[in-house]
Design a protein around this motif. Structure first.
Motif, PDB file in Angstrom:
ATOM      1  N   GLU A 151      -4.498 -30.096 113.298  1.00  0.00           N
ATOM      2  CA  GLU A 151      -4.900 -29.371 112.091  1.00  0.00           C
ATOM      3  C   GLU A 151      -4.115 -28.066 111.951  1.00  0.00           C
ATOM      4  OE1 GLU A 151      -8.999 -28.111 109.824  1.00  0.00           O
ATOM      5  OE2 GLU A 151      -8.875 -27.766 111.979  1.00  0.00           O
ATOM      6  N   ARG A 152      -3.843 -27.411 113.074  1.00  0.00           N
ATOM      7  CA  ARG A 152      -3.083 -26.165 113.035  1.00  0.00           C
ATOM      8  C   ARG A 152      -1.681 -26.395 112.460  1.00  0.00           C
ATOM      9  NH1 ARG A 152      -1.633 -25.095 118.722  1.00  0.00           N
ATOM     10  NH2 ARG A 152       0.037 -26.556 118.173  1.00  0.00           N
ATOM     11  N   ASP A 153      -1.035 -27.469 112.914  1.00  0.00           N
ATOM     12  CA  ASP A 153       0.350 -27.716 112.503  1.00  0.00           C
ATOM     13  C   ASP A 153       0.456 -28.458 111.183  1.00  0.00           C
ATOM     14  OD1 ASP A 153       1.410 -26.474 114.789  1.00  0.00           O
ATOM     15  OD2 ASP A 153       1.125 -28.288 115.978  1.00  0.00           O
ATOM     16  N   ARG A 154      -0.540 -29.295 110.880  1.00  0.00           N
ATOM     17  CA  ARG A 154      -0.527 -30.022 109.604  1.00  0.00           C
ATOM     18  C   ARG A 154      -1.944 -30.048 109.041  1.00  0.00           C
ATOM     19  NH1 ARG A 154       4.158 -32.614 107.684  1.00  0.00           N
ATOM     20  NH2 ARG A 154       2.810 -32.852 105.883  1.00  0.00           N
ATOM     21  N   PRO A 155      -2.337 -29.006 108.294  1.00  0.00           N
ATOM     22  CA  PRO A 155      -3.685 -28.976 107.711  1.00  0.00           C
ATOM     23  C   PRO A 155      -3.935 -30.114 106.727  1.00  0.00           C
ATOM     24  CG  PRO A 155      -2.637 -26.816 107.622  1.00  0.00           C
ATOM     25  CD  PRO A 155      -1.580 -27.789 108.002  1.00  0.00           C
ATOM     26  N   ASP A 156      -2.875 -30.823 106.314  1.00  0.00           N
ATOM     27  CA  ASP A 156      -3.035 -31.922 105.373  1.00  0.00           C
ATOM     28  C   ASP A 156      -3.222 -33.263 106.076  1.00  0.00           C
ATOM     29  OD1 ASP A 156      -0.491 -31.871 106.409  1.00  0.00           O
ATOM     30  OD2 ASP A 156       0.514 -32.434 104.550  1.00  0.00           O
ATOM     31  N   SER A 157      -3.460 -33.260 107.378  1.00  0.00           N
ATOM     32  CA  SER A 157      -3.689 -34.508 108.093  1.00  0.00           C
ATOM     33  C   SER A 157      -5.123 -34.976 107.870  1.00  0.00           C
ATOM     34  CB  SER A 157      -3.436 -34.321 109.591  1.00  0.00           C
ATOM     35  OG  SER A 157      -3.909 -35.435 110.330  1.00  0.00           O
ATOM     36  N   TYR A 158      -5.275 -36.158 107.300  1.00  0.00           N
ATOM     37  CA  TYR A 158      -6.626 -36.659 107.042  1.00  0.00           C
ATOM     38  C   TYR A 158      -7.368 -36.944 108.334  1.00  0.00           C
ATOM     39  CZ  TYR A 158      -6.586 -41.644 108.301  1.00  0.00           C
ATOM     40  OH  TYR A 158      -6.590 -42.824 108.987  1.00  0.00           O
ATOM     41  N   ARG A 159      -6.634 -37.361 109.372  1.00  0.00           N
ATOM     42  CA  ARG A 159      -7.291 -37.746 110.621  1.00  0.00           C
ATOM     43  C   ARG A 159      -7.949 -36.544 111.299  1.00  0.00           C
ATOM     44  NH1 ARG A 159      -7.241 -42.290 113.339  1.00  0.00           N
ATOM     45  NH2 ARG A 159      -5.471 -43.119 112.169  1.00  0.00           N
ATOM     46  N   ALA A 160      -7.319 -35.380 111.211  1.00  0.00           N
ATOM     47  CA  ALA A 160      -7.920 -34.183 111.812  1.00  0.00           C
ATOM     48  C   ALA A 160      -9.241 -33.857 111.129  1.00  0.00           C
ATOM     49  CB  ALA A 160      -6.957 -33.005 111.717  1.00  0.00           C
ATOM     50  N   HIS A 161      -9.272 -33.889 109.798  1.00  0.00           N
ATOM     51  CA  HIS A 161     -10.511 -33.588 109.081  1.00  0.00           C
ATOM     52  C   HIS A 161     -11.571 -34.654 109.355  1.00  0.00           C
ATOM     53  CE1 HIS A 161      -8.848 -30.187 106.997  1.00  0.00           C
ATOM     54  NE2 HIS A 161      -7.831 -30.898 106.561  1.00  0.00           N
ATOM     55  N   TRP A 162     -11.164 -35.904 109.482  1.00  0.00           N
ATOM     56  CA  TRP A 162     -12.113 -36.970 109.804  1.00  0.00           C
ATOM     57  C   TRP A 162     -12.729 -36.719 111.171  1.00  0.00           C
ATOM     58  CZ3 TRP A 162     -10.521 -42.880 110.047  1.00  0.00           C
ATOM     59  CH2 TRP A 162     -11.691 -43.645 110.192  1.00  0.00           C
ATOM     60  N   TYR A 163     -11.909 -36.360 112.150  1.00  0.00           N
ATOM     61  CA  TYR A 163     -12.427 -36.106 113.497  1.00  0.00           C
ATOM     62  C   TYR A 163     -13.421 -34.953 113.479  1.00  0.00           C
ATOM     63  CZ  TYR A 163     -12.807 -34.294 118.189  1.00  0.00           C
ATOM     64  OH  TYR A 163     -13.321 -33.810 119.369  1.00  0.00           O
ATOM     65  N   PHE A 164     -13.058 -33.849 112.815  1.00  0.00           N
ATOM     66  CA  PHE A 164     -13.953 -32.689 112.824  1.00  0.00           C
ATOM     67  C   PHE A 164     -15.212 -32.949 111.993  1.00  0.00           C
ATOM     68  CE2 PHE A 164     -10.076 -30.410 114.224  1.00  0.00           C
ATOM     69  CZ  PHE A 164     -10.610 -29.876 115.389  1.00  0.00           C
ATOM     70  N   ALA A 165     -15.154 -33.863 111.039  1.00  0.00           N
ATOM     71  CA  ALA A 165     -16.370 -34.272 110.341  1.00  0.00           C
ATOM     72  C   ALA A 165     -17.312 -34.978 111.314  1.00  0.00           C
ATOM     73  CB  ALA A 165     -16.015 -35.195 109.176  1.00  0.00           C
ATOM     74  N   GLN A 166     -16.787 -35.904 112.110  1.00  0.00           N
ATOM     75  CA  GLN A 166     -17.606 -36.600 113.111  1.00  0.00           C
ATOM     76  C   GLN A 166     -18.182 -35.617 114.128  1.00  0.00           C
ATOM     77  OE1 GLN A 166     -14.534 -39.296 114.436  1.00  0.00           O
ATOM     78  NE2 GLN A 166     -15.368 -40.987 113.223  1.00  0.00           N
ATOM     79  N   ARG A 167     -17.353 -34.652 114.512  1.00  0.00           N
ATOM     80  CA  ARG A 167     -17.816 -33.654 115.487  1.00  0.00           C
ATOM     81  C   ARG A 167     -18.935 -32.804 114.893  1.00  0.00           C
ATOM     82  NH1 ARG A 167     -15.453 -28.706 117.933  1.00  0.00           N
ATOM     83  NH2 ARG A 167     -15.846 -28.790 120.184  1.00  0.00           N
ATOM     84  N   ALA A 168     -18.803 -32.437 113.629  1.00  0.00           N
ATOM     85  CA  ALA A 168     -19.845 -31.647 112.979  1.00  0.00           C
ATOM     86  C   ALA A 168     -21.146 -32.432 112.877  1.00  0.00           C
ATOM     87  CB  ALA A 168     -19.376 -31.203 111.589  1.00  0.00           C
ATOM     88  N   VAL A 169     -21.043 -33.735 112.650  1.00  0.00           N
ATOM     89  CA  VAL A 169     -22.247 -34.584 112.625  1.00  0.00           C
ATOM     90  C   VAL A 169     -22.937 -34.524 113.980  1.00  0.00           C
ATOM     91  CG1 VAL A 169     -23.097 -36.950 112.443  1.00  0.00           C
ATOM     92  CG2 VAL A 169     -21.395 -36.105 110.816  1.00  0.00           C
ATOM     93  N   ASN A 170     -22.158 -34.681 115.054  1.00  0.00           N
ATOM     94  CA  ASN A 170     -22.735 -34.659 116.402  1.00  0.00           C
ATOM     95  C   ASN A 170     -23.334 -33.296 116.745  1.00  0.00           C
ATOM     96  OD1 ASN A 170     -21.970 -37.323 116.857  1.00  0.00           O
ATOM     97  ND2 ASN A 170     -19.976 -36.740 117.683  1.00  0.00           N
ATOM     98  N   LEU A 171     -22.759 -32.229 116.190  1.00  0.00           N
ATOM     99  CA  LEU A 171     -23.263 -30.879 116.438  1.00  0.00           C
ATOM    100  C   LEU A 171     -24.361 -30.478 115.454  1.00  0.00           C
ATOM    101  CD1 LEU A 171     -19.877 -29.032 117.150  1.00  0.00           C
ATOM    102  CD2 LEU A 171     -21.616 -29.714 118.818  1.00  0.00           C
ATOM    103  N   GLU A 172     -24.764 -31.432 114.606  1.00  0.00           N
ATOM    104  CA  GLU A 172     -25.818 -31.204 113.607  1.00  0.00           C
ATOM    105  C   GLU A 172     -25.453 -30.048 112.683  1.00  0.00           C
ATOM    106  OE1 GLU A 172     -29.558 -30.843 115.589  1.00  0.00           O
ATOM    107  OE2 GLU A 172     -29.521 -32.910 116.330  1.00  0.00           O
ATOM    108  N   GLN A 173     -24.244 -30.132 112.144  1.00  0.00           N
ATOM    109  CA  GLN A 173     -23.765 -29.160 111.156  1.00  0.00           C
ATOM    110  C   GLN A 173     -23.459 -29.911 109.860  1.00  0.00           C
ATOM    111  OE1 GLN A 173     -20.360 -27.612 113.264  1.00  0.00           O
ATOM    112  NE2 GLN A 173     -21.572 -26.146 114.447  1.00  0.00           N
ATOM    113  N   PRO A 174     -24.484 -30.246 109.079  1.00  0.00           N
ATOM    114  CA  PRO A 174     -24.281 -31.128 107.915  1.00  0.00           C
ATOM    115  C   PRO A 174     -23.359 -30.552 106.846  1.00  0.00           C
ATOM    116  CG  PRO A 174     -26.500 -30.187 107.922  1.00  0.00           C
ATOM    117  CD  PRO A 174     -25.901 -29.873 109.253  1.00  0.00           C
TER     118      PRO A 174
END
Length: 318
Positions: A195-218
């Motif tokens: 994400e730092r090097d390519r903020p336009d990477s869809y996979r990075a945002h997808w991963y952090f979405a899953q992580r936010a779900v696990n951390l209960e950050q809707p």
């Protein structure tokens, strides 16, 4: 001849096991650019990146998927540049070979030969570009530097320059390697670097979405899913995951938007039909839900969830 025989044997065994030559799971962008010409243009877009990675790997990425690379339905500037690079390597290499410049011919021709299996020019594979596919092609760069150093060494007055240039290059590449190592400390570190090097990477945002779900950050999860979908909405698991979470989080507008788009892309996907029907029921749009339920039951008559939703809507719409 030996390697050709081994290749034929390997391909024969592979075909016997898989029943096909090409992988069934393609790179996401090649799932959109499926026809031959768009696939070729899309694959050629990676060649300028390959050249940059081989000679100046300042930016390294764990994933070169959508956002970093996008489908090329026609001759984009990057695709034209890639075609020019490929034609130059092959053409100049053949000329060098024909004129007896063996070292130059080897250096130029080895890159397209080594990249042939993973280039997507002959067969589509699971990635358009991955750094792990560049180990063998990097031999051409090493050979080129060796040939240059050898030539300089033979010219005694250039020995000091050859030693100095070699030392600088080794130091630069070594430092870049050491700086890159911490980025692979963990999966979160890998994705943070991506994400730092390519903020336009869809996979990075997808991963952090899953992580936010696990951390209960809707709220964070919804924002991440929305960004990932905006970059690349054509990944079926991502769309299903985003719509499902949005529905659970109570954002029915986003969930409805995603399921409508998904059903336009994958009209026979029972999972999206179930989810869309459930969302419409939550929104009180019973007639719309009923139509979706019937559409799903025509595809999966024994689906227990759809049958239960049909029963719950019985008598509630004309």
């Amino acid at each position: 001849a030996v390697f050709s025989g081994l290749a034929v044997a390997f391909i024969s065994v592979r075909f016997a096991v898989l029943g096909a030559m090409a992988p069934t799971l393609r790179a996401p962008v090649l799932g959109v650019a499926q026809s031959p010409l768009p696939r070729l243009w899309t694959a050629l877009q990676a060649w300028p990146m390959i050249l940059r990675l081989l000679v100046f790997p300042r930016v390294l990425l764990a994933d070169y998927g959508p956002g970093v690379l996008l489908p090329a339905m026609g001759p984009t500037p990057d695709a034209l540049l890639g075609a020019t690079l490929l034609a130059t390597l092959v053409g100049a290499g053949l000329v060098a070979w024909a004129t007896g410049r063996g070292r130059l011919a080897f250096t130029l021709l080895f890159v397209p030969v080594a990249l042939r299996p993973t280039s997507n020019l002959l067969l589509p594979i699971g990635v358009v570009l991955a750094e792990r596919t560049l180990y063998l092609p990097s031999l051409a760069v090493a050979a080129a530097l060796t040939f240059l150093a050898s030539h300089a060494w033979e010219q005694r007055r250039h020995r000091t320059i050859a030693i100095g240039v070699t030392a600088v290059l080794v130091a630069m590449f070594s430092v870049r390697t050491m700086l890159r190592v911490p980025d692979w400390a963990s999966t979160p570190a890998v994705m943070a670097a991506l994400e730092r090097d390519r903020p336009d990477s869809y996979r990075a945002h997808w991963y952090f979405a899953q992580r936010a779900v696990n951390l209960e950050q809707p709220d964070e999860a919804l924002q991440r899913y929305a960004r990932a979908m905006n970059i690349w909405p054509y990944r079926e698991p991502l769309a299903l995951e985003a719509a499902s979470f949005a529905a659970r989080a109570g954002d029915h507008d986003f969930a409805d938007q995603v399921t409508r788009f998904a059903l336009a892309q994958w009209p026979d996907h029972v999972g999206f039909l179930r989810l869309h029907a459930a969302i419409q029921l939550e929104r009180g749009l019973v007639a719309d839900a009923a139509a979706t339920i019937e559409r799903g039951l025509r595809l999966a008559p024994d689906d227990s969830l759809l049958r239960a939703m049909r029963q719950s809507t019985a008598g509630k719409y004309p």
